[in-house]
Design a protein around this motif. Structure first.
Motif, mmCIF file in Angstrom:
data_model
loop_
_atom_site.group_PDB
_atom_site.id
_atom_site.type_symbol
_atom_site.label_atom_id
_atom_site.label_comp_id
_atom_site.label_asym_id
_atom_site.label_seq_id
_atom_site.Cartn_x
_atom_site.Cartn_y
_atom_site.Cartn_z
ATOM 1 N N ILE A 102 0.840 -1.194 0.000
ATOM 2 C CA ILE A 102 0.000 0.000 0.000
ATOM 3 C C ILE A 102 0.882 1.254 0.000
ATOM 4 O O ILE A 102 0.504 2.297 -0.545
ATOM 5 C CB ILE A 102 -0.947 -0.023 1.229
ATOM 6 N N LYS A 160 1.710 2.135 -3.470
ATOM 7 C CA LYS A 160 0.553 2.734 -4.148
ATOM 8 C C LYS A 160 0.366 4.166 -3.698
ATOM 9 O O LYS A 160 0.002 5.044 -4.492
ATOM 10 C CB LYS A 160 -0.698 1.920 -3.859
ATOM 11 N N ALA A 161 0.599 4.402 -2.414
ATOM 12 C CA ALA A 161 0.473 5.773 -1.913
ATOM 13 C C ALA A 161 1.461 6.688 -2.630
ATOM 14 O O ALA A 161 1.126 7.812 -3.001
ATOM 15 C CB ALA A 161 0.726 5.808 -0.410
ATOM 16 N N SER A 204 0.001 7.530 -5.913
ATOM 17 C CA SER A 204 -1.152 8.429 -5.883
ATOM 18 C C SER A 204 -0.718 9.864 -5.590
ATOM 19 O O SER A 204 -1.339 10.815 -6.062
ATOM 20 C CB SER A 204 -2.185 7.956 -4.873
ATOM 21 N N MET A 260 -6.816 10.885 1.901
ATOM 22 C CA MET A 260 -6.908 9.455 2.209
ATOM 23 C C MET A 260 -6.246 9.163 3.550
ATOM 24 O O MET A 260 -6.128 8.011 3.942
ATOM 25 C CB MET A 260 -6.193 8.608 1.148
ATOM 26 N N GLY A 261 -5.763 10.210 4.215
ATOM 27 C CA GLY A 261 -5.076 9.995 5.482
ATOM 28 C C GLY A 261 -3.621 9.626 5.301
ATOM 29 O O GLY A 261 -2.975 9.123 6.210
ATOM 30 N N ILE A 262 -3.106 9.882 4.114
ATOM 31 C CA ILE A 262 -1.720 9.519 3.830
ATOM 32 C C ILE A 262 -0.830 10.731 4.087
ATOM 33 O O ILE A 262 -1.080 11.797 3.530
ATOM 34 C CB ILE A 262 -1.588 9.052 2.366
ATOM 35 N N GLU A 293 -8.334 0.785 -2.486
ATOM 36 C CA GLU A 293 -7.328 0.370 -1.503
ATOM 37 C C GLU A 293 -6.690 1.574 -0.820
ATOM 38 O O GLU A 293 -6.454 1.578 0.383
ATOM 39 C CB GLU A 293 -6.233 -0.459 -2.180
ATOM 40 N N LEU A 294 -6.441 2.604 -1.616
ATOM 41 C CA LEU A 294 -5.836 3.794 -1.031
ATOM 42 C C LEU A 294 -6.776 4.454 -0.038
ATOM 43 O O LEU A 294 -6.351 4.982 0.986
ATOM 44 C CB LEU A 294 -5.453 4.785 -2.131
ATOM 45 N N PHE A 316 -6.266 3.363 3.441
ATOM 46 C CA PHE A 316 -4.903 3.467 3.983
ATOM 47 C C PHE A 316 -4.877 3.501 5.504
ATOM 48 O O PHE A 316 -4.111 2.780 6.137
ATOM 49 C CB PHE A 316 -4.217 4.723 3.430
ATOM 50 N N THR A 317 -5.763 4.294 6.105
ATOM 51 C CA THR A 317 -5.705 4.420 7.572
ATOM 52 C C THR A 317 -6.139 3.127 8.258
ATOM 53 O O THR A 317 -5.835 2.911 9.413
ATOM 54 C CB THR A 317 -6.610 5.557 8.071
ATOM 55 N N ARG A 343 -5.254 0.149 7.150
ATOM 56 C CA ARG A 343 -4.493 -0.881 6.448
ATOM 57 C C ARG A 343 -4.187 -2.101 7.306
ATOM 58 O O ARG A 343 -3.921 -3.179 6.793
ATOM 59 C CB ARG A 343 -3.207 -0.293 5.865
ATOM 60 N N LYS A 344 -4.224 -1.939 8.617
ATOM 61 C CA LYS A 344 -3.928 -3.089 9.471
ATOM 62 C C LYS A 344 -5.164 -3.990 9.638
ATOM 63 O O LYS A 344 -5.059 -5.144 9.996
ATOM 64 C CB LYS A 344 -3.471 -2.621 10.854
#
Ligand SMILES: Nc1ncnc2c1ncn2[C@@H]1O[C@H](COP(=O)(O)OP(=O)(O)OP(=O)(O)O)[C@@H](O)[C@H]1O
Ligand SMILES: Nc1ncnc2c1ncn2[C@@H]1O[C@H](COP(=O)(O)OP(=O)(O)OP(=O)(O)O)[C@@H](O)[C@H]1O
Ligand SMILES: [Mg+2]
Ligand SMILES: [Mg+2]
Lengths: 299, 326, 255, 237, 352
Positions: free
Chosen positions: A170, A173-174, A177, A188-190, D101-102, D105-106, D108-109
């Motif tokens: 992931i 992918k981040a 993006s 997305m919180g990234i 999927e993105l 992200f938060t 992801r676990k």
């Protein structure tokens, strides 16, 4: 025929170096669409960091020394890369400055790094304090040294790891993006800037690995060694398809082979003409490179 | 918009003009030399500004056009005894033709790809100059005669300076008028959004080629002048660093704006000279300065003005007005 | 005679048929609505008519000439203008400069005219400015003329797009979802604007819209696409009562 | 019910443009709150301020009692405030699945949550299941809106903010989307909805606010607002 | 003209930035040393010498600016010049200003071809070196098949071309003539090509950085015959880069280095004490060049540039490390001063 095969081996080694640097280029370009001109200079920094570590050893330098040089160099150059991003690029990225401004900044960073090294190590060539044995094995008349083999295998390993990281995880992918839309990515919180930093760290670390390996293999380093090499590596990244891990390696190999064959059959002075000629050909005929993905932009 | 060239800061411009004329008269040879280098950088930067500033095409190999001009004059005047004036004319034409030729296949590319192609192209031109017999190979061409009109020879630095000054004035005039015309607007439309420009009837490829060709032409002109100023030319002068410096000039002062570009060109020449006493630190500081400029003055030191709130027609907008809900 | 004839047009993206065998005509001075579910191929149809996409099959006749294969800039010169579903203004230019771009295809001055400031050039420049101002006034956004396009709210940006399209003096105006994101009163003004445009400029309009009410108010005819095929064509009230259209597009009223 | 979000006396600027002037409102937990208003009124700016994309010059924004307006966007998202932005802003050159999927992200676990939510999204939007491997940028406008909403759901929102979700959608899809928003809300997610389609919004929401040129000019329960003749005149007639 | 009444201003032009920065530094040091010595003895003509340094960065454009800077500082004479491509335009500036220049490193034939009367080359030109190399390879090594490599810079190509012509004239066979990219570090492809021609000797006309790598890879590939380098490669670093074992037996054509001249041994030591590093390949020539200018100042009894030019042109038997020098009309040395040296036990030594 043997000469030809020997040349292919030569090309493989050169191509591996191009590929390693191209990987870092490609990663940074992949995330912030920045042609990081300073990337070649990070490669140079890597070589110098390794030089400093190896200079500490007296007498024979073994594998431990090389390993230590690699680790220290990756850390140091990785952190410098991170710092460059933080200080020079981030303010611009945050302001969404035009690409042109970023490019100019990159040119500035490149000059600053080159001449900072010149100021601290002097303008002359430095000789790597290590002489590796010239042993190897023969396949027919073609000779492959163990160092060559080691370099190639090591690089393949790195490549596999990166390929998995960028496409399967992931985090990879981040990174992709962010390149498309950093604001949306932050929604997305990234943590966008942390990821950009991470990319710079990894890219710089890879350049450092290449730098140390280059120093060990060729034995001689200089503060301007990164510039042209960086451009070539970028060419490799484009040939392979920018943003693609396998592409960067493939591009490096293709470029290595084109240069080698050009040198052999036409003449060494035209080598760079071949390199840049094939770059132009690719961009015009197949701008996505060999393995890059086509993007259909909608109107 | 149609801001008259000499309206607002006309005093400033006139003053500047007088200073430019006076430089060789009041300073020594060294500063005259620096000023002529600045002059021809202004010419180069103005030309590149058409490509980068107006049309938004990032060109990292601009020195290729500059090389073509230089070598045309160098070869024609030393080997064929052609007059400088014919050679500068041909140099400009060759550069334009080359610009169009390289432009046709590449201008369709995305902007960053275009940047790389032009970079590669610039290197190829330099390498051809370096490796070919007719360009004098690596040592280049020497003994290039000074221009002359009849028996009057532009022998001294000072005369050459004025010659360049005339070309710069000409370039400013032409480029300023182009910028404020239908052609100039078409370039800006393409720079902003090429699809939308197409939809408005702007033929993208045509205008990009026009920008590229014109920009190349000025590069060629500057190249010819460079050749006679230097009297000896070698491939070193046409490498990537040269292209980068010209680009810097365009960006440092204020991209897309003529006065900004001129300022940028002057700075790019003056700063390294001013820092000469630091010798070793010079280029390092130059790099740092670049970064700082981009961070703190991203639109250049003299950027073009921004939007104006138009007050001449205070017709209220019905949809957005507050009167709907009281 | 009809202004536009779309003749068995097809557009494929790899295996995907975005538009398949669609034919319809647009009569002069009519407003034609093009509706259909999301992904039906409406925007793709626009892109083919305006030259941004090249159809894989079929003909598009505009004013008697087949325009398939022509570049968008060429087609605009022939008398077509469009707006985009995702607004495509020149973001860092002023609103006035944006609208002036519409006059590009109707003027001709080149580098010589610009450098020499010929009489013709000066006349043209004056005309460009006048028309741009007229168009801005017409759509009611003259007061934003000096603002940068990117700093304006969405609704105003939409109007800038329309003004810019009008400045090309088109015979056919194509609007892609002009009402998206407008509230009721703004929507009313839009309806009014479309009708005024039609009256004042005597032109033909092809309109993509999901606001069925709006379409039925302004359109003389509606064409419905679904999965790239034409499923209905006719007068607004007929089409909107068509059960196929209701099932595929409008949905049954369940409140 | 307690307010989950308190937006108090907020001022925000774009350069010199005063986009929000002393704006205050609250969102109650479990409700759907609607923000209405004409173009350029400042609705999107409110959402951007909550998400940390626009700097607040004065005033405070609290989420579940905690001040959030000085936090970075990704931290705000991690707290469960998720926005479906205006214009969708999906990742065009990535596939539909990667977009989703993105969005997760938060989380992801939490593989189970992600799997369940993905299934939920595919039942809500069967079209997306068909197109899971397609590049999201080549989808039609409506399909892209579905991706955007789905992507937000993957982040397990406590407060879901939607900026004009009906924009550019076919009537049949608008109905679906509104229904889905209602469903999402019933499953316990608080919703802040910005809509031009006042009729639909008032029908769906519990509480509404009207924003005009950077200020809140009206507020109340949706029943009250539906009766207000100004509203009827400007937004419903 | 000159500076104020009691000093003589001499300009130094050399690269102190860029790729050749080290060379420039080595030259500047030696020049400074010569000046310090004479100033310590009270100066020339009762005036102290003051040096003005200008950086040409080995770049033609920077070089004319640097030259003009020196001219406007009213220098009486100029010394220096490393890269031929930078010296070419600069010499034009000095010529038109009537200021003599003693070139202490650059030696492209194109410089004298301009026929400037006030430009003097203290380093023998390429044709002299080419002849020295040819004689050695053909007679001493009994080489018939010779490969020549250059690095595509003005100096290197010029020398390579002249060597090729000289070899062919002397009845040898040039089996390979190639350019390499001096910025690259991998020369295996070109060396594989060299190997296939089984040469008796390979002669490299470029600089030491690429030269060292070439030697190393030459040995690793096991190419036949011996390897030789030209003066640009004579530097201890060459041996370090190549590795001592690989460099063993490499021969070189060189303008005389102080360590091979009995009288210069002490000088080298002094230099090392003063600058904490060994003299570079052009240090000695630069030192001699500065001494030549001092000599000319003494002869002319004036610091007028024209007088200095005249004095240098008339120099007869002025003793340098390389032996007595005098100039031809075109400003080049009458007698080549090239010598043959070779690497033995990790050091350059006089051959024979
Ligand atoms: N460049 C492209 N590449 C691949 N597929 C495309 C491309 N452009 C459009 N499509 C596909 O074609 C179909 C029709 O798209 P189009 O944009 O025309 O729909 P639309 O009717 O305008 O929908 P909406 O009302 O949602 O805007 C969609 O399924 C879309 O995915
Ligand atoms: N990036 C920006 N720069 C400058 N001004 C802006 C920017 N974004 C918005 N504005 C201005 O702020 C005000 C509020 O804009 P906002 O986008 O919040 O309105 P909105 O209510 O969401 O309108 P819409 O219905 O059109 O989406 C508008 O006047 C707009 O012009
Ligand atoms: Mg559409
Ligand atoms: Mg909004």
């Amino acid at each position: 025929m043997d000469i030809f095969l020997q040349q292919v081996i030569n090309a493989l080694v050169v191509g591996t170096f191009y590929g390693l640097i191209a990987l870092g280029y490609s990663m940074v370009y992949g995330i912030i669409r920045l042609l990081n001109f300073a990337h070649g200079d990070l490669f140079m920094l890597g070589a110098f960091a390794g030089f400093s570590v190896l200079s500490l050893f007296t007498g024979q330098v073994g594998f431990i020394g090389i390993g230590l040089a690699l680790i220290v160099s990756v850390l140091v150059v990785g952190l410098i890369g991170l710092g460059v991003e933080r200080i020079a690029y981030r303010p611009l990225i945050k302001k969404k400055s035009p690409k042109l401004n970023l490019l100019i900044t990159a040119v500035g960073v490149s000059l600053a790094i080159e001449y900072a090294v010149m100021l601290s190590y002097g303008p002359s060539f430095r000789v790597y304090p290590i002489q590796l044995p010239n042993t190897g094995f023969h396949i027919g008349d073609v000779k492959i040294t163990y160092i060559q083999l080691g370099i190639i295998l090591f690089t393949i390993l790195i490549m596999i790891f990166l390929q998995l990281f960028i496409h399967k995880s992931i985090y990879g992918k981040a990174m992709r993006s962010i390149a498309i839309d950093d604001t949306a990515t932050s929604l997305m919180g990234i943590p966008v800037h942390r990821f950009i930093g991470l990319t710079f760290f990894m890219g710089s670390g890879l350049a450092a690995v290449a730098g140390v390996m280059d120093g060990i293999y060729y034995g001689q380093i200089n503060f301007l060694m990164g510039f042209l090499f960086g451009l070539k590596a970028f060419t490799a990244a484009v040939i392979g398809g920018i943003g693609s891990v396998n592409g960067a390696m493939l591009g490096g190999l293709v470029l290595g082979i084109v240069e080698t064959l050009g040198t052999v059959y036409v003449g060494g002075e035209w080598k760079d003409v071949f390199a840049f000629g094939i770059l132009i050909l690719f961009l015009v005929l197949k701008p996505t490179g060999l393995l890059g993905e086509a993007v259909n932009e909608r109107v | 918009m149609n801001t008259p060239f000499l309206k607002n800061k006309s005093f400033l411009y006139i003053l500047l003009f007088i200073v430019m004329i006076a430089i060789p008269l009041i300073t020594n040879r060294y500063w005259t030399d620096v000023a002529s280098t600045a002059m021809f950088y202004i010419l180069l930067a103005l030309g590149l500004n058409i490509i980068v500033g107006y049309a938004g095409l990032l060109d990292l190999g601009y020195s290729a056009f500059f090389a073509v001009g230089s070598y045309t004059t160098g070869i024609l005047t030393t080997q064929f005894g052609v007059s400088f004036w014919i050679s500068i004319f041909l140099g400009a034409i060759f550069a334009t033709v080359l610009g169009v030729l390289i432009g046709i296949p590449t201008l369709r590319l995305r902007s960053d790809y275009l940047a790389i192609v032009t970079l590669g192209f610039g290197e190829i031109i330099r390498l051809i100059a370096n490796n070919s017999k007719f360009t004098g190979g690596a040592s280049g061409i020497y003994g290039i005669p000074k221009p002359k009109i009849g028996s009057f020879v532009f022998q001294s630095n000072v005369l050459l300076y004025y010659l360049m000054f005339i070309f710069v004035l000409l370039a400013i005039f032409v480029i300023w008028r182009l910028g404020n015309s239908r052609v100039g607007r078409a370039w800006k439309y393409i720079r902003e959004d090429e699809d939308a420009a197409e939809a408005m009837g702007v033929n993208g490829l045509y205008y990009k080629l026009l920008a590229y060709g014109l920009g190349a032409m000025f590069g060629g002109l500057a190249g010819s002048l460079f050749a006679v100023k230097m009297s000896a030319i070698a491939p070193e002068s046409f490498g990537f660093m040269q292209s980068a410096m010209i680009l810097l000039a365009v960006v440092l002062g204020g991209i897309g704006r003529i006065s900004g570009v001129i300022l940028g060109a002057v700075l790019v020449i003056l700063l390294p000279e001013a820092m000469r006493s630091f010798s070793d630190w010079r280029i390092f500081l130059f790099g740092v300065l670049l970064v700082l400029t981009m961070i703190f003055r991203p639109n250049g030191l003299w950027p073009s003005k921004k939007e104006t709130e138009e007050m001449d027609d205070p017709e209220p907008l019905k949809g957005g007005s507050k009167s709907v809900v009281s | 005679m009809s202004l536009v004839e779309v003749d068995e047009i097809e557009l494929r993206f790899g295996g995907l048929v975005a538009v398949g065998d669609v034919s319809f005509q647009i009569e002069e001075k009519n407003v034609v609505g093009l509706i259909g579910p999301n992904g039906a191929g409406k925007t793709s149809m626009f892109n083919m008519i305006t030259g941004f996409y090249k159809p894989t099959k079929g003909k598009i006749i505009f004013s008697g000439t087949n325009i398939v294969g022509k570049k968008p800039s060429k087609i605009t010169q022939l008398g077509m203008a469009r707006t985009f579903q995702n607004i495509r203004l020149f973001p860092s230019l002023t609103v006035r400069e944006n609208v002036m771009s519409g006059m590009h295809s109707k003027t001709s001055q080149g580098i010589w005219g610009a450098v020499l400031r010929t009489a013709k050039q000066q006349k043209e420049e004056k005309e460009i400015l006048e028309i741009a101002n007229d168009c801005l006034s017409f759509v009611g956004i003259k007061k934003y003329a000096g603002r940068l396009a990117k700093n304006l709210p969405y609704g105003i940006q939409r109007r800038v797009e329309i003004a810019r399209a009008l400045a090309t003096k088109p015979k056919l105006l194509l609007l892609d979802e002009p009402a998206a994101g407008l509230n009721l009163s703004e929507r009313k003004e839009l309806i009014d604007l479309i009708l005024r445009i039609k009256e004042h400029f005597q032109l033909t309009v092809l309109l993509i819209e999901h606001d069925v009410g709006l379409v039925s108010e302004v359109a003389d005819k509606i064409v419905v696409l679904d999965y790239g095929r034409k499923i209905a064509e006719g007068l607004p009230n007929e089409v909107l009562a068509n059960p196929r259209v209701i099932e595929a597009y409008i949905g049954k009223d369940d409140d | 019910m307690t307010p989950i979000l308190e937006f108090s006396n907020v001022d925000a600027f774009y350069g010199k443009i005063h986009a929000l002037q002393n704006v205050s409102f609250t969102v109650k937990e479990g409700e759907i709150t609607a923000l209405l208003g004409s173009n350029g009124a400042g609705k999107s700016t409110i959402l951007k301020a909550i998400s940390g994309l626009v700097q607040v010059r004065s005033g405070t924004i609290r989420f579940m009692g905690e001040v959030i307006h000085q936090k970075l966007p990704h931290d705000i998202v991690s707290q469960g405030i998720i926005q479906v932005p205006e214009g969708r802003r999906i990742f065009g050159s990535m596939t539909v699945l990667e977009n989703l999927e993105l969005g997760g992200f938060t989380q992801r676990k939490d593989h189970r949550f992600l799997k369940q939510t993905l299934e939920l999204i595919f039942t809500l939007f069967p079209r997306l299941k068909e197109r899971a491997k397609q590049k999201a940028g080549t989808l039609s406008g409506g399909e892209q809106q579905m991706v955007a909403i789905g992507r937000a759901l993957m982040g397990k929102p406590k407060l879901l903010m939607l900026d004009e979700p009906s924009m550019g959608l076919a009537p049949i899809v608008v109905k679906d989307i509104m229904k889905i928003i209602s469903q999402i809300n019933q499953q316990g997610t608080t919703v802040l909805l910005v809509e031009q389609n006042a009729r639909a919004a008032l029908k769906l929401a519990h509480t509404g606010y009207v924003v005009e040129t950077g200020e809140i000019t009206l507020s109340g329960s949706t029943e009250q607002l539906s009766q207000d003749h100004n509203i009827i005149h400007a937004y419903l007639a | 003209g000159s500076g104020n009444g009691n000093e003589i201003v001499i300009g130094v032009i050399s690269p102190t930035t860029g790729q050749s920065a080290k060379m420039g530094q080595d030259m500047n040091n030696a020049i400074q040393m010569a000046v310090d010595e004479i100033n310590g003895k009270g100066g020339v003509n009762n005036k102290k010498i003051r040096l003005v340094f200008a950086d040409d960065a080995c770049d033609p454009q920077a070089s004319t600016t640097a030259a003009n800077k020196l001219v406007s500082e009213n220098v009486s004479a100029v010394i220096g010049g490393y890269c031929s491509s930078a010296v070419l335009p600069a010499s034009g500036v000095f010529n038109s200003a009537g200021i003599p220049m003693v070139v202490t490193a650059a030696n492209s034939e194109k410089i004298p071809e301009n026929n400037y009367k006030n430009i003097f080359l203290l380093n023998s030109t390429a044709s002299a070196q080419a002849q020295t190399a040819t004689n050695y390879m053909i007679s001493n090594l009994k080489g018939k098949k010779i490969a020549i490599l250059n690095d595509n810079t003005a100096y290197s190509v010029d020398l390579a071309e002249r060597t090729r012509d000289a070899i062919q004239k002397a009845g040898g066979q040039v089996v390979l003539y190639e350019s390499v990219d001096p910025n690259a570090s991998d020369f295996n492809s070109v060396l594989t090509k060299v190997k296939s021609k089984t040469p008796d000797a390979t002669y490299w006309t470029g600089y030491y950085a690429a030269g060292g790598l070439l030697i190393k890879q030459f040995k690793q590939q096991g190419v036949s015959g011996s390897f030789g380098v030209a003066d640009g490669s004579v530097d201890q670093t060459l041996i370090k880069i190549a590795g001592e074992n690989n460099a063993e037996g490499v021969f070189a054509t060189m303008s005389p280095l102080p360590q091979f001249i009995p009288g210069a041994k002490n000088w080298s030591k002094d230099y090392e004490t003063k600058f904490k590093q060994a003299p570079g390949p052009y240090s000695a020539l630069s030192y001699d060049g500065m001494r030549l200018i001092i000599h000319a100042l003494e002869q002319a009894k004036s610091d007028d540039p024209n007088a200095i030019t005249g004095a240098i042109a008339k120099t007869k038997g002025f003793a340098t490390f390389a032996g007595p020098v005098e100039f031809k009309a075109n400003g080049t040395l009458t007698k080549s001063n090239f010598i043959m040296i070779g690497v033995k036990n990790g050091q350059f030594e006089m051959v024979k």
